[in-house]
Design an enzyme around this catalytic site. Sequence first.
Site, short mmCIF file in Angstrom:
data_model
loop_
_atom_site.label_atom_id
_atom_site.label_comp_id
_atom_site.label_asym_id
_atom_site.label_seq_id
_atom_site.Cartn_x
_atom_site.Cartn_y
_atom_site.Cartn_z
N THR A 76 0.76 -1.39 0.04
CA THR A 76 0.19 -0.11 0.02
C THR A 76 0.85 1.24 0.17
O THR A 76 1.93 1.18 0.20
CB THR A 76 -0.83 -0.03 1.26
N ASP A 77 0.28 2.39 -0.33
CA ASP A 77 1.16 3.72 -0.20
C ASP A 77 0.92 3.84 1.32
O ASP A 77 0.15 3.34 2.07
CB ASP A 77 0.54 4.90 -0.94
N TRP A 78 1.28 4.92 1.95
CA TRP A 78 1.47 5.37 3.20
C TRP A 78 -0.03 5.47 3.82
O TRP A 78 -0.68 6.37 3.52
CB TRP A 78 2.12 6.61 3.69
N ALA A 79 -0.35 4.32 4.63
CA ALA A 79 -1.69 4.22 5.42
C ALA A 79 -2.80 4.12 4.29
O ALA A 79 -3.99 4.54 4.91
CB ALA A 79 -1.88 5.55 6.20
#
Length: 745
Positions: free
Chosen positions: A277-280
């Site tokens: 995933t991207d950050w969060a």
Amino acid sequence: MKQFKILSVCLLALPFFSCSDVKTDDGLETKVEELLARMTLQEKIGQMNQLSPGNADEVAALVKEGKVGSILNITDPEQVNKIQDIAVKESRLGIPILMSRDVIHGYKTIFPIPLGQAATFNPQVAEDGARIAAVEASADGIRWTFAPMIDISRDARWGRMAESCGEDPYLSAVMGVAMVRGFQGKSLCDPTSVAACAKHFVGYGAAEAGKDYNSTFIPERVLRNIYLPPFEAVAKAGCATFMTSFNDNDGIPSTGNDFILRTVLRDEWKYDGMVVTDWASATEMITHGFCSNRKDAAQRAVNAGVDMEMVSGSFMEHLEELVSEGKVSEATIDNAVRNILRLKFRLGLFNNPYVQTDQSVKYAEAHLAKAKEAAEQSAILLKNDNETLPFTGKVRTIAVVGPMADAPHDQLGTWCFDGEKEHTQTPLRALREMYGDRVQVIYEPGVAYSRDKRTSGIAAAVAAARRADAVVAFVGEEAILSGEAHSLADLNLRGAQPELITALAATGKPLVTVVMAGRPLTIGRQVEESSSVIYMFHPGTMGGPAIADLLFGKVVPSGKTPVTFPKMTGQIPIYYAHHHTGRAPSGHETLIDDIPLEAGQTSLGCTSFYMDAGFDPLFPFGYGLSYTTFVYNKLTLSATDLKADGTLTASVDVTNIGKRAGTEVVQLYVRDKVGSVTRPVKELKGFRRITLQPGETQTVSFTLPMSELAYWTRRMRKEVEPGEFTLWLGTNSDEGPSADFEITK
């Protein structure tokens, strides 16, 4: 006359070099399966967890318990080795940690931002930059980076355009593949190699209104024809990982989109790398309104096809429970962990997880030389009236002005965590050190920084200009004004910079304006006021020496615009590969100040244009001048009647009719005149840099398989449709001789 034959790059057939290729090495899969069989469910979920470092004791405890697969942003090699020691010697299974960091356009030696690298139209520049970044970053234990970003970017309001390769799918694919090769090297298990990550999957660059993280509305055909091809190219070239994007498309966030993550990436492309995933972005699906809570977010992300969660922790919190409830199968978990373990084996981490690389590689002379070469080739000459450049012996005194003349931090550009401004060589420094024995350099910034609205310093800059034979004004935008979460609604020069340029132009002295920015700015007025204009997308550590040699002609500009430059922000999105409307521009435009009073409602011609901007951009895609002039003649085609499985060779003579040697980027464009759905007016299908001496002619040939004209048709199949086509070979997307050919059934 020399002849050079250029084979069109078949992007999907580029090789992937690794020490353990799953397709040919059964031993790798055996190792993965043996280790997977020994893992508890909790240990499997631990591998799917990526942490950002916090309390050292807490991180150490989690590593020892097997609850961490990857850690972000540790750049101390001693700390890396301590963590790996815990993972290898104290955790039950001894699985090493994958250390990661955003290394986008350099680690210590900073290259031009990716948009600047794309302006070189030279994939070797991108490969060299990524290789050097990998060598330097791996010296601190970093083995995974989150690049290349190959989002198609057609809206300069979006700050992350700086991190992209521009507006064109073909150029983005070629440069993206080159970056993957550079980061990953010939073998992923080489300790100087870094796993690449293609981002953001997918459509992020089409964020509505150019506002970061915003929704996109891309229909499947456009997604497949425009936004997916660069990702398919890097997947087939062996890019080790993919990252999901922040945006939702047509209401479905990418992190929870099984169509792109399973149907396209896994089933169609047979991708066996790892998806993060991207950050969060997993738990941000709650904010999107797509998931009700963190448990729901974990379920949707994993079932959609995500392997590892970056920092938000919902997998660790809820996957065990979700498996027990039957909402996520353990087989799904196993597949995710296989992808993670496979990457760690390919990187050689099980054999050698420790940092042993020589620290002296940072800022190595060879690295700085490559960074300078990249900056030179990235510079785009937009205007050069009366051969203002290069400076000759008649120029004895130069006034250097502007906020970007000596801005060592901002010259490095966006998304540059580890570059050190102490190592930046600015234009002011370079001009004094490299050419101070030839010219007197008078420095008056005029404006302190790009957003500075104070005009009090302009008078001193004008006074310096009056004392000089020529003026070089360095303007643009600070690094903080582009990049992630840095969108703009107004693309004009900021602060008092426009007033500075106007005042300098009024002196009557030759005015060279050098723009350093992270995006194309609306600089039409400044172009008019300047004698010469050079555009540099933030050029990095060695931007100063590069521009110094360009100004004095030791190097000749060869960069081309990787994006279309708008006249004004209201034209955006603007890109060359648009579709014609039913009332396409006819060549006649009546601009707003020329409209007679009480003119008839249909008197302007009822065609598609802006009354205050006209038909055209400020500069088209692929545009860039030289200190010499290139002429194109004798375009020939090997055939005019071809089958869908045939191959066409197109040739053109390019002659340097000037007095200086120069490098030209010959560009191949094609138009499918009639399709089952409307087609772009032009599409880039090839390019080549050639260097010509004065008076020299080269015949440049492109070999184009008709299969590269396939697209997703009305039947939602990728196929080559019969019909009439036009082919251009030219210096940019607007100029060049053309010829027609036909594909028959």
